[in-house]
Design a protein around this motif. Structure first.
Motif, PDB file in Angstrom:
ATOM      1  N   GLY A 188      17.265 -26.002  -8.584  1.00  0.00           N
ATOM      2  CA  GLY A 188      17.531 -27.440  -8.530  1.00  0.00           C
ATOM      3  C   GLY A 188      16.503 -28.300  -9.236  1.00  0.00           C
ATOM      4  O   GLY A 188      16.850 -29.244  -9.956  1.00  0.00           O
ATOM      5  N   ALA A 189      15.233 -27.991  -9.068  1.00  0.00           N
ATOM      6  CA  ALA A 189      14.175 -28.784  -9.705  1.00  0.00           C
ATOM      7  C   ALA A 189      14.253 -28.667 -11.224  1.00  0.00           C
ATOM      8  O   ALA A 189      14.060 -29.660 -11.943  1.00  0.00           O
ATOM      9  N   GLY A 190      14.543 -27.485 -11.733  1.00  0.00           N
ATOM     10  CA  GLY A 190      14.710 -27.305 -13.174  1.00  0.00           C
ATOM     11  C   GLY A 190      15.907 -28.090 -13.688  1.00  0.00           C
ATOM     12  O   GLY A 190      15.891 -28.612 -14.801  1.00  0.00           O
ATOM     13  N   GLY A 191      16.946 -28.175 -12.861  1.00  0.00           N
ATOM     14  CA  GLY A 191      18.119 -28.964 -13.230  1.00  0.00           C
ATOM     15  C   GLY A 191      17.813 -30.443 -13.308  1.00  0.00           C
ATOM     16  O   GLY A 191      18.250 -31.132 -14.232  1.00  0.00           O
ATOM     17  N   ILE A 192      17.039 -30.930 -12.346  1.00  0.00           N
ATOM     18  CA  ILE A 192      16.650 -32.349 -12.357  1.00  0.00           C
ATOM     19  C   ILE A 192      15.793 -32.642 -13.583  1.00  0.00           C
ATOM     20  O   ILE A 192      16.012 -33.627 -14.285  1.00  0.00           O
ATOM     21  N   LEU A 193      14.821 -31.784 -13.841  1.00  0.00           N
ATOM     22  CA  LEU A 193      13.949 -31.974 -14.999  1.00  0.00           C
ATOM     23  C   LEU A 193      14.754 -31.930 -16.297  1.00  0.00           C
ATOM     24  O   LEU A 193      14.559 -32.768 -17.182  1.00  0.00           O
ATOM     25  N   GLY A 194      15.677 -30.983 -16.401  1.00  0.00           N
ATOM     26  CA  GLY A 194      16.528 -30.897 -17.584  1.00  0.00           C
ATOM     27  C   GLY A 194      17.423 -32.115 -17.731  1.00  0.00           C
ATOM     28  O   GLY A 194      17.638 -32.607 -18.843  1.00  0.00           O
ATOM     29  N   MET A 195      17.923 -32.606 -16.613  1.00  0.00           N
ATOM     30  CA  MET A 195      18.780 -33.777 -16.632  1.00  0.00           C
ATOM     31  C   MET A 195      17.999 -34.984 -17.176  1.00  0.00           C
ATOM     32  O   MET A 195      18.509 -35.746 -18.004  1.00  0.00           O
ATOM     33  N   LEU A 196      16.765 -35.131 -16.742  1.00  0.00           N
ATOM     34  CA  LEU A 196      15.958 -36.271 -17.167  1.00  0.00           C
ATOM     35  C   LEU A 196      15.447 -36.118 -18.600  1.00  0.00           C
ATOM     36  O   LEU A 196      15.520 -37.066 -19.381  1.00  0.00           O
ATOM     37  N   LEU A 197      14.939 -34.952 -18.951  1.00  0.00           N
ATOM     38  CA  LEU A 197      14.376 -34.753 -20.284  1.00  0.00           C
ATOM     39  C   LEU A 197      15.435 -34.747 -21.379  1.00  0.00           C
ATOM     40  O   LEU A 197      15.206 -35.300 -22.461  1.00  0.00           O
ATOM     41  N   PHE A 198      16.574 -34.138 -21.116  1.00  0.00           N
ATOM     42  CA  PHE A 198      17.631 -34.061 -22.126  1.00  0.00           C
ATOM     43  C   PHE A 198      18.617 -35.224 -22.014  1.00  0.00           C
ATOM     44  O   PHE A 198      19.537 -35.324 -22.815  1.00  0.00           O
ATOM     45  N   ARG A 199      18.437 -36.067 -21.008  1.00  0.00           N
ATOM     46  CA  ARG A 199      19.365 -37.174 -20.717  1.00  0.00           C
ATOM     47  C   ARG A 199      20.791 -36.652 -20.677  1.00  0.00           C
ATOM     48  O   ARG A 199      21.691 -37.135 -21.367  1.00  0.00           O
ATOM     49  N   HIS A 200      20.954 -35.651 -19.851  1.00  0.00           N
ATOM     50  CA  HIS A 200      22.236 -34.955 -19.781  1.00  0.00           C
ATOM     51  C   HIS A 200      22.783 -35.020 -18.358  1.00  0.00           C
ATOM     52  O   HIS A 200      22.068 -34.740 -17.403  1.00  0.00           O
ATOM     53  N   LYS A 201      24.037 -35.381 -18.231  1.00  0.00           N
ATOM     54  CA  LYS A 201      24.734 -35.485 -16.944  1.00  0.00           C
ATOM     55  C   LYS A 201      24.168 -36.602 -16.079  1.00  0.00           C
ATOM     56  O   LYS A 201      24.338 -36.597 -14.867  1.00  0.00           O
ATOM     57  N   THR A 202      23.492 -37.567 -16.681  1.00  0.00           N
ATOM     58  CA  THR A 202      22.855 -38.633 -15.910  1.00  0.00           C
ATOM     59  C   THR A 202      23.844 -39.698 -15.437  1.00  0.00           C
ATOM     60  O   THR A 202      23.469 -40.539 -14.621  1.00  0.00           O
ATOM     61  N   LYS A 203      25.063 -39.670 -15.924  1.00  0.00           N
ATOM     62  CA  LYS A 203      26.071 -40.633 -15.483  1.00  0.00           C
ATOM     63  C   LYS A 203      27.045 -40.025 -14.484  1.00  0.00           C
ATOM     64  O   LYS A 203      27.955 -40.695 -14.022  1.00  0.00           O
ATOM     65  N   HIS A 204      26.841 -38.753 -14.167  1.00  0.00           N
ATOM     66  CA  HIS A 204      27.705 -38.062 -13.226  1.00  0.00           C
ATOM     67  C   HIS A 204      27.083 -38.132 -11.825  1.00  0.00           C
ATOM     68  O   HIS A 204      26.029 -37.551 -11.583  1.00  0.00           O
ATOM     69  N   VAL A 205      27.752 -38.841 -10.928  1.00  0.00           N
ATOM     70  CA  VAL A 205      27.238 -39.003  -9.574  1.00  0.00           C
ATOM     71  C   VAL A 205      27.045 -37.653  -8.892  1.00  0.00           C
ATOM     72  O   VAL A 205      26.080 -37.456  -8.156  1.00  0.00           O
TER      73      VAL A 205
END
Length: 93
Positions: A51-68
């Protein structure tokens, strides 16, 4: 007992690195309009300790950031992973 801790932390590190890499790969695929990594796979990896790697990837790659589902799901799974890790280390290591 410390060997169990080492293996457990290595497993968590691997899962987090794997999901981080998958988030980056999926972002690249999205830009190229290529076949994507299924969201089910991303959530499975998060539930299995990444999960933490997913959060970091979401923030760094700006990916899936609009998906609730990702904005709420990855942190929730991370909290669950932390609680589970605490219990495993407390009672088994």
């Amino acid at each position: 007992m410390s060997e169990l801790r080492t293996v457990f932390f290595a497993y968590l590190l691997l899962m987090n690195l794997l999901l981080f890499a998958f988030m980056g790969a999926d972002k690249r695929k999205a830009k190229r309009r290529a076949r994507r990594i299924p969201e089910k796979m991303l959530f499975t990896l998060a539930a299995l300790g990444g999960g933490a790697g997913g959060i970091l990837g979401m923030l760094l790659f700006r990916h899936k950031t609009k998906h609730v589902s990702f904005i709420l799901g990855f942190p929730a799974l991370t909290a669950l992973n932390v609680a589970l890790a605490y219990l495993i280390l407390k009672y088994f290591a």
